[in-house]
Each structure stands twice: as structure tokens, then as C-alpha cells.
Design a protein around this motif. Structure first.
Motif, PDB file in Angstrom:
ATOM      1  N   THR A 164       0.851  -1.224   0.082  1.00 51.35           N
ATOM      2  CA  THR A 164      -0.045  -0.077  -0.068  1.00 51.35           C
ATOM      3  C   THR A 164       0.961   1.256   0.117  1.00 51.35           C
ATOM      4  OG1 THR A 164      -0.026  -0.240   2.372  1.00 51.35           O
ATOM      5  CG2 THR A 164      -1.880  -1.117   0.968  1.00 51.35           C
ATOM      6  N   ALA A 165       0.190   2.379  -0.235  1.00 55.65           N
ATOM      7  CA  ALA A 165       1.012   3.537  -0.193  1.00 55.65           C
ATOM      8  C   ALA A 165      -0.103   4.554   0.232  1.00 55.65           C
ATOM      9  CB  ALA A 165       1.289   4.140  -1.800  1.00 55.65           C
ATOM     10  N   ALA A 166       0.393   5.778   0.853  1.00 52.31           N
ATOM     11  CA  ALA A 166      -0.378   6.672   1.456  1.00 52.31           C
ATOM     12  C   ALA A 166       0.233   8.015   1.667  1.00 52.31           C
ATOM     13  CB  ALA A 166      -0.993   6.496   3.033  1.00 52.31           C
ATOM     14  N   THR A 167      -0.261   9.170   1.573  1.00 50.76           N
ATOM     15  CA  THR A 167       0.419  10.334   1.860  1.00 50.76           C
ATOM     16  C   THR A 167      -0.546  11.188   2.539  1.00 50.76           C
ATOM     17  OG1 THR A 167      -0.541  11.324  -0.350  1.00 50.76           O
ATOM     18  CG2 THR A 167       1.613  10.367  -0.261  1.00 50.76           C
ATOM     19  N   SER A 168       0.067  12.266   3.230  1.00 51.29           N
ATOM     20  CA  SER A 168      -0.932  13.299   3.878  1.00 51.29           C
ATOM     21  C   SER A 168       0.083  14.779   3.933  1.00 51.29           C
ATOM     22  CB  SER A 168      -1.350  12.845   5.060  1.00 51.29           C
ATOM     23  OG  SER A 168      -2.312  13.742   5.860  1.00 51.29           O
ATOM     24  N   THR A 169      -0.696  15.870   3.861  1.00 50.48           N
ATOM     25  CA  THR A 169       0.011  17.015   3.912  1.00 50.48           C
ATOM     26  C   THR A 169      -0.912  18.349   4.010  1.00 50.48           C
ATOM     27  OG1 THR A 169       1.722  18.471   2.807  1.00 50.48           O
ATOM     28  CG2 THR A 169      -0.022  17.420   1.432  1.00 50.48           C
ATOM     29  N   SER A 170      -0.419  19.347   4.596  1.00 46.15           N
ATOM     30  CA  SER A 170      -1.048  20.437   4.792  1.00 46.15           C
ATOM     31  C   SER A 170      -0.643  21.523   3.515  1.00 46.15           C
ATOM     32  CB  SER A 170      -0.902  21.301   6.016  1.00 46.15           C
ATOM     33  OG  SER A 170       0.330  21.434   6.255  1.00 46.15           O
ATOM     34  N   GLY A 171       0.301  21.031   2.753  1.00 50.37           N
ATOM     35  CA  GLY A 171       0.832  21.823   1.538  1.00 50.37           C
ATOM     36  C   GLY A 171       1.750  23.265   2.011  1.00 50.37           C
ATOM     37  N   GLY A 178      -6.947  26.842  -1.979  1.00 48.91           N
ATOM     38  CA  GLY A 178      -7.408  25.914  -3.097  1.00 48.91           C
ATOM     39  C   GLY A 178      -6.102  25.247  -3.740  1.00 48.91           C
ATOM     40  N   ARG A 179      -5.021  25.865  -3.334  1.00 55.09           N
ATOM     41  CA  ARG A 179      -3.801  25.220  -3.991  1.00 55.09           C
ATOM     42  C   ARG A 179      -3.638  23.627  -3.816  1.00 55.09           C
ATOM     43  NH1 ARG A 179       1.060  22.523  -2.024  1.00 55.09           N
ATOM     44  NH2 ARG A 179       2.748  22.666  -3.421  1.00 55.09           N
ATOM     45  N   VAL A 180      -3.209  22.938  -4.685  1.00 58.16           N
ATOM     46  CA  VAL A 180      -2.979  21.329  -4.497  1.00 58.16           C
ATOM     47  C   VAL A 180      -1.522  21.097  -5.163  1.00 58.16           C
ATOM     48  CG1 VAL A 180      -3.948  19.252  -4.856  1.00 58.16           C
ATOM     49  CG2 VAL A 180      -5.385  20.957  -4.527  1.00 58.16           C
ATOM     50  N   GLY A 181      -0.856  20.268  -4.283  1.00 62.53           N
ATOM     51  CA  GLY A 181       0.289  19.954  -4.901  1.00 62.53           C
ATOM     52  C   GLY A 181       0.468  18.586  -5.245  1.00 62.53           C
ATOM     53  N   ASP A 182       1.672  17.802  -5.371  1.00 56.91           N
ATOM     54  CA  ASP A 182       1.615  16.409  -6.009  1.00 56.91           C
ATOM     55  C   ASP A 182       1.162  15.428  -5.017  1.00 56.91           C
ATOM     56  OD1 ASP A 182       4.301  16.919  -4.364  1.00 56.91           O
ATOM     57  OD2 ASP A 182       4.323  14.984  -4.758  1.00 56.91           O
TER      58      ASP A 182
END
Length: 315
Positions: A164-171, A178-182
């Protein structure tokens, strides 16, 4: 059968340790990685993830997260979600659906509410003080507002070779609303295939998303490259491309693991990561670029002590 887990940044340590205990007892990779990421999201002193994450330009905490199952290739992701705890769990729930698996903003919040996820104000007093301080610095010193874009990302392998893979961030700190990163973007911020391996990335999302680095590293591992070779080859080539085309490349770091528990790391800056397998306990490592290679070594106790004091320092 062996197991393993690797995660970006020192902040992954406690989660990786907990996940290691679960995996050593035969736990499933999906449960282990979700718990590990949640532990990072819940710790208020990690300023780039979850509760305590640094806010955007209008002092709102907008969170992005993703989850991928390497057996089924199912993906779930949320972006720009506010006032909900543990976005990684919302992303995992979305991965069980057939359609509408990537939700943003209000739509993600409505979905979370409908499915009983816990609401919580994710802006801490500490993060608000840091935002206020940065506003003042921008006015007085004409500083660039953007800082603090350290995504927690993990790749996990259990005894059944389920990955499995997972990510989490506040950027980005002070990002545009509304900005979204990778981080929630499949193939860019993460990718995993249980028959091969998985990768996740951290750094400047605007540059990382200009390529499909995570997918490329998995593809190379599928061709027989060791994870270390695949990570170095991909990060170095893409950094050079960005420098040639745009004059510079932002921070790009990746961690990866294949389906037999071998792992690798590639970076164009100094960064920390955590890895654990059935043959080696969880350790924090410091990686840095060295020509076309990435060198890494176990973090010294002095480095770990300085890190802890820095993140808990009174604002």
C-alpha cells in the motif's frame, strides 16, 4: 515472508515503529500504513501535516491526502479538505468506491460528514501564531511566504506481499486558497503495485507534478532495477531536465520499496526518512545528493535531539 515500511521525514518515526509492530504480528499493510499516517496527522508539532499543519494565505488549514492499494490498484484521494481529522482515512474509504474516488473541497467535506468521519478544527494556536509571525515578516522583510511543504508519505509491505501507499500534507505554508500539490496525485506523489513495489515523493509539489516520478520509479523497479538505482536515476534525470528547461529545480525527494522489502531513496536536497523491515528496526536516516548518487546514513543522537527541540520550541 518478510515485511517492510518506509516513510518520508523524521516525523514518520513513531508511526513507522507502530506499523512495524503490527506488520511483525501479521497485520495487513492497509491497516498498518493508515495507522502510521494517522499518528503523524494527530501530532500537533508536525507543522506540515494534519492537526497543527500550517495554514494557507487566509489562515485556513486545507489538507490533502491519498491512499492506494497495490493489489487492486484502487486509489482514493482528497484535496483542500477543511475541518476534518485524519484525511488519510477519508482517502482510504474513498478507495473502496468505484467512482468519484478523488474529491476536493466542499465535496470531500460532504463525503466525510456522510460517512461519519470526525470533524475537528485543525488550526492550532501554535500554527496561528506562526501564520501571524510570517505575515509580519513578509511586510517588514519582503520575504517569500512559502515554506513548510514536507509531505508524509509511506510505502508498506506486509507478510502476504500486499503493498500500500499513502500520503498526507497541509501543503505549502501561506499557499493560495485551493492550491493542491503533488501529494494526492497518482503517479506523481505516489504509486504502488504489489507485483513490483511502490514510491512516494516529498518536496516542492509544483515541480514534482511536472513529471510522473513515482510511477517511473515503480516502472524501473519492474524492469529489474534495485529501488536505490531506480530512485537515483529518476530524481537525477528529472532534476536535470527541470534545470535545463526552467533554470532551476525545486526540492525533490523520494522513498521507495520493492515487493521483497528492498528499499531506496533519491533526492536533490538533504532530507530525512525512516525505514524498517523484518530484519532491521525502524531508524531515522539523513540523505543527501552526491553527484549522480544519493548518500544516506543513520541520524546521530545529536541530530535527533536538535530536531525535537526545534519542533517543540515555543512560538
Amino acid at each position: 515472508m518478510g515485511w517492510g515500511i518506509i516513510g518520508t521525514w523524521r516525523m514518520a518515526l513513531e508511526g513507522v515503529q507502530h506499523a512495524s509492530d503490527m506488520l511483525s504480528k501479521g497485520g495487513a499493510s492497509g491497516d498498518a500504513i493508515e495507522k502510521a499516517i494517522r499518528m503523524v496527522e494527530d501530532y500537533p508539532f508536525y507543522k506540515s501535516v494534519g492537526y497543527g499543519g500550517l495554514p494557507n494565505e487566509v489562515c485556513e488549514v486545507e489538507l490533502d491526502a491519498a491512499y492506494m492499494d497495490g493489489h487492486t490498484l484502487s486509489i482514493g484521494a482528497v484535496a483542500g479538505i477543511k475541518d476534518f481529522k485524519n484525511p488519510v482515512s477519508i482517502a482510504r474509504r474513498l478507495s473502496k468506491d468505484r467512482f468519484n474516488v478523488f474529491l476536493v473541497g466542499t465535496g470531500a467535506e460532504e463525503y466525510a460528514c456522510k460517512h461519519g468521519f470526525e470533524k475537528q478544527n485543525m488550526l492550532t494556536d501554535r500554527a496561528k501564531k506562526m501564520w501571524e509571525s510570517r505575515i509580519q515578516e513578509i511586510k517588514e522583510k519582503n520575504l517569500n511566504p512559502y515554506d513548510g511543504h514536507d509531505t508524509v508519505g509511506m510505502i508498506c509491505l506486509d507478510k502476504d506481499r500486499h503493498m500500500t501507499a499513502a500520503t498526507s500534507t497541509s501543503g505549502l505554508f501561506m499557499k493560495k486558497r485551493g492550491r493542491v500539490g503533488d501529494s494526492p496525485l497518482s503517479g506523481s506523489g505516489f504509486y504502488v503495485d504489489s507485483k513490483i513495489g511502490g514510491t512516494c515523493a516529498t518536496g516542492l509539489g509544483e515541480d514534482i507534478m511536472k513529471g510522473c516520478l513515482s510511477y517511473e520509479i515503480v516502472r524501473l523497479m519492474g524492469e529489474g532495477f534495485h529501488p536505490q538505482e531506480a530512485a537515483e536515476k529518476t530524481v537525477n534525470a528529472f532534476s536535470r531536465k527541470l534545470s535545463e528547461r526552467r533554470g532551476k529545480a525545486g526540492a525533490i525527494s523520494v522513498v521507495c520499496m520493492n515487493n521483497i522489502g528492498e528499499w531506496g531513496v533519491g533526492t536533490n536536497v538533504e532530507f530525512s526518512f525512516v525505514a524498517a523491515t523484518n530484519t532491521a528496526a525502524a531508524k531515522v536516516y539523513i540523505a543527501k545528493p552526491a553527484g549522480n548518487k544519493t548518500e544516506y546514513e543513520e541520524a546521530a543522537k545529536e541530530w535527533l535531539d536538535v530536531y525535537q527541540r526545534r519542533i517543540e520550541k515555543t512560538v
